[in-house]
Design a protein around this motif. Structure first.
Motif, mmCIF file in Angstrom:
data_model
loop_
_atom_site.group_PDB
_atom_site.id
_atom_site.type_symbol
_atom_site.label_atom_id
_atom_site.label_comp_id
_atom_site.label_asym_id
_atom_site.label_seq_id
_atom_site.Cartn_x
_atom_site.Cartn_y
_atom_site.Cartn_z
ATOM 1 N N VAL A 1 0.851 -1.195 0.000
ATOM 2 C CA VAL A 1 0.000 0.000 0.000
ATOM 3 C C VAL A 1 0.886 1.244 0.000
ATOM 4 O O VAL A 1 1.842 1.326 0.771
ATOM 5 C CB VAL A 1 -0.922 0.023 1.226
ATOM 6 N N HIS A 2 0.558 2.165 -0.881
ATOM 7 C CA HIS A 2 1.337 3.400 -0.989
ATOM 8 C C HIS A 2 0.365 4.564 -1.136
ATOM 9 O O HIS A 2 -0.483 4.551 -2.029
ATOM 10 C CB HIS A 2 2.258 3.319 -2.190
ATOM 11 N N LEU A 3 0.476 5.520 -0.220
ATOM 12 C CA LEU A 3 -0.373 6.703 -0.240
ATOM 13 C C LEU A 3 0.525 7.935 -0.240
ATOM 14 O O LEU A 3 1.365 8.075 0.643
ATOM 15 C CB LEU A 3 -1.291 6.731 0.982
ATOM 16 N N VAL A 4 0.342 8.804 -1.217
ATOM 17 C CA VAL A 4 1.197 9.982 -1.347
ATOM 18 C C VAL A 4 0.338 11.231 -1.433
ATOM 19 O O VAL A 4 -0.386 11.428 -2.411
ATOM 20 C CB VAL A 4 2.109 9.880 -2.574
ATOM 21 N N GLU A 5 0.447 12.072 -0.405
ATOM 22 C CA GLU A 5 -0.303 13.315 -0.366
ATOM 23 C C GLU A 5 0.484 14.445 -1.029
ATOM 24 O O GLU A 5 1.717 14.442 -1.035
ATOM 25 C CB GLU A 5 -0.605 13.728 1.087
ATOM 26 N N SER A 6 -0.249 15.416 -1.556
ATOM 27 C CA SER A 6 0.367 16.611 -2.137
ATOM 28 C C SER A 6 -0.631 17.755 -2.059
ATOM 29 O O SER A 6 -1.815 17.541 -1.769
ATOM 30 C CB SER A 6 0.794 16.368 -3.576
ATOM 31 N N GLY A 7 -0.144 18.966 -2.314
ATOM 32 C CA GLY A 7 -1.028 20.123 -2.395
ATOM 33 C C GLY A 7 -1.026 21.026 -1.183
ATOM 34 O O GLY A 7 -1.683 22.071 -1.182
ATOM 35 N N GLY A 8 -0.297 20.650 -0.154
ATOM 36 C CA GLY A 8 -0.245 21.501 1.033
ATOM 37 C C GLY A 8 0.568 22.753 0.769
ATOM 38 O O GLY A 8 1.168 22.924 -0.288
ATOM 39 N N GLY A 9 0.560 23.641 1.750
ATOM 40 C CA GLY A 9 1.317 24.876 1.618
ATOM 41 C C GLY A 9 0.865 25.902 2.626
ATOM 42 O O GLY A 9 0.134 25.586 3.571
ATOM 43 N N TRP A 10 1.296 27.119 2.396
ATOM 44 C CA TRP A 10 0.913 28.237 3.266
ATOM 45 C C TRP A 10 -0.191 29.035 2.590
ATOM 46 O O TRP A 10 -0.127 29.301 1.369
ATOM 47 C CB TRP A 10 2.127 29.139 3.516
ATOM 48 N N VAL A 11 -1.184 29.434 3.383
ATOM 49 C CA VAL A 11 -2.282 30.223 2.853
ATOM 50 C C VAL A 11 -2.769 31.169 3.944
ATOM 51 O O VAL A 11 -2.673 30.855 5.139
ATOM 52 C CB VAL A 11 -3.421 29.305 2.344
ATOM 53 N N GLN A 12 -3.262 32.309 3.546
ATOM 54 C CA GLN A 12 -3.818 33.265 4.505
ATOM 55 C C GLN A 12 -5.202 32.819 4.957
ATOM 56 O O GLN A 12 -5.891 32.088 4.232
ATOM 57 C CB GLN A 12 -3.896 34.650 3.873
ATOM 58 N N PRO A 13 -5.621 33.234 6.130
ATOM 59 C CA PRO A 13 -6.988 32.914 6.579
ATOM 60 C C PRO A 13 -8.013 33.335 5.532
ATOM 61 O O PRO A 13 -7.905 34.411 4.945
ATOM 62 C CB PRO A 13 -7.132 33.730 7.868
ATOM 63 N N GLY A 14 -8.981 32.456 5.311
ATOM 64 C CA GLY A 14 -9.983 32.689 4.286
ATOM 65 C C GLY A 14 -9.623 32.124 2.932
ATOM 66 O O GLY A 14 -10.468 32.091 2.031
ATOM 67 N N GLY A 15 -8.394 31.676 2.788
ATOM 68 C CA GLY A 15 -7.947 31.134 1.520
ATOM 69 C C GLY A 15 -8.349 29.688 1.302
ATOM 70 O O GLY A 15 -9.049 29.089 2.123
ATOM 71 N N SER A 16 -7.884 29.136 0.192
ATOM 72 C CA SER A 16 -8.247 27.773 -0.203
ATOM 73 C C SER A 16 -7.017 26.977 -0.595
ATOM 74 O O SER A 16 -6.024 27.539 -1.073
ATOM 75 C CB SER A 16 -9.207 27.806 -1.393
ATOM 76 N N LEU A 17 -7.115 25.688 -0.405
ATOM 77 C CA LEU A 17 -6.111 24.732 -0.886
ATOM 78 C C LEU A 17 -6.837 23.469 -1.318
ATOM 79 O O LEU A 17 -7.923 23.157 -0.808
ATOM 80 C CB LEU A 17 -5.103 24.377 0.214
ATOM 81 N N ARG A 18 -6.233 22.750 -2.246
ATOM 82 C CA ARG A 18 -6.763 21.457 -2.660
ATOM 83 C C ARG A 18 -5.689 20.410 -2.465
ATOM 84 O O ARG A 18 -4.645 20.453 -3.113
ATOM 85 C CB ARG A 18 -7.193 21.486 -4.116
ATOM 86 N N LEU A 19 -5.957 19.489 -1.561
ATOM 87 C CA LEU A 19 -5.039 18.385 -1.326
ATOM 88 C C LEU A 19 -5.383 17.220 -2.232
ATOM 89 O O LEU A 19 -6.548 16.994 -2.559
ATOM 90 C CB LEU A 19 -5.104 17.933 0.125
ATOM 91 N N SER A 20 -4.365 16.464 -2.618
ATOM 92 C CA SER A 20 -4.553 15.247 -3.388
ATOM 93 C C SER A 20 -3.842 14.106 -2.689
ATOM 94 O O SER A 20 -2.896 14.316 -1.926
ATOM 95 C CB SER A 20 -3.981 15.405 -4.799
ATOM 96 N N CYS A 21 -4.315 12.907 -2.963
ATOM 97 C CA CYS A 21 -3.667 11.705 -2.432
ATOM 98 C C CYS A 21 -3.697 10.641 -3.512
ATOM 99 O O CYS A 21 -4.774 10.209 -3.931
ATOM 100 C CB CYS A 21 -4.380 11.222 -1.182
#
Length: 121
Positions: A1-21
């Motif tokens: 089993v291999h799970l690899v996350e991506s998409g994190g980072g720094w964002v200001q309050p109220g902002g958006s991010l999209r994580l993938s796995c």
């Protein structure tokens, strides 16, 4: 089993991010999957779970209405769309494979290495 996350980072309050796995090494379509997170100095916190077909999702109360969990079974990939982010969402986010037959019991047998999400001004 291999799970690899991506998409994190720094964002200001109220902002958006999209994580993938990206998942591999098991029959992805047969398993419920989850996102969990760990804030600095705190324990692991369940965030959301999605059924194998992607039709049903559950969320912890603190992210309801802000986060959307989805999956693409053709691509063996999970997504976590995070909107209206708050400083308290700062954490290391992991995707996790639920134990077979345990969709909403929050029992996991594998998780990835995590992707860091930092929300600050």
């Amino acid at each position: 089993v291999h799970l690899v996350e991506s998409g994190g980072g720094w964002v200001q309050p109220g902002g958006s991010l999209r994580l993938s796995c990206a998942a591999s090494g098991f029959s992805f379509n047969d398993y419920c999957m989850s996102w969990v997170r760990q804030a600095p100095g705190k324990g692991l916190e369940w965030v959301s779970t999605i059924t194998s077909g992607g039709l049903t999702t559950h969320y912890t109360d603190s992210v309801k209405g802000r986060f959307t969990f989805s999956r693409d079974n053709a691509k063996n990939t999970l997504y976590l769309q995070m909107n209206s982010l708050k400083p308290e969402d700062t954490a290391l986010y992991y995707c996790a494979k639920n134990k077979f037959g345990n969709c909403f019991g929050r029992e996991f047998d594998y998780r990835g290495q995590g992707t860091q999400v930092t929300v600050s001004s």
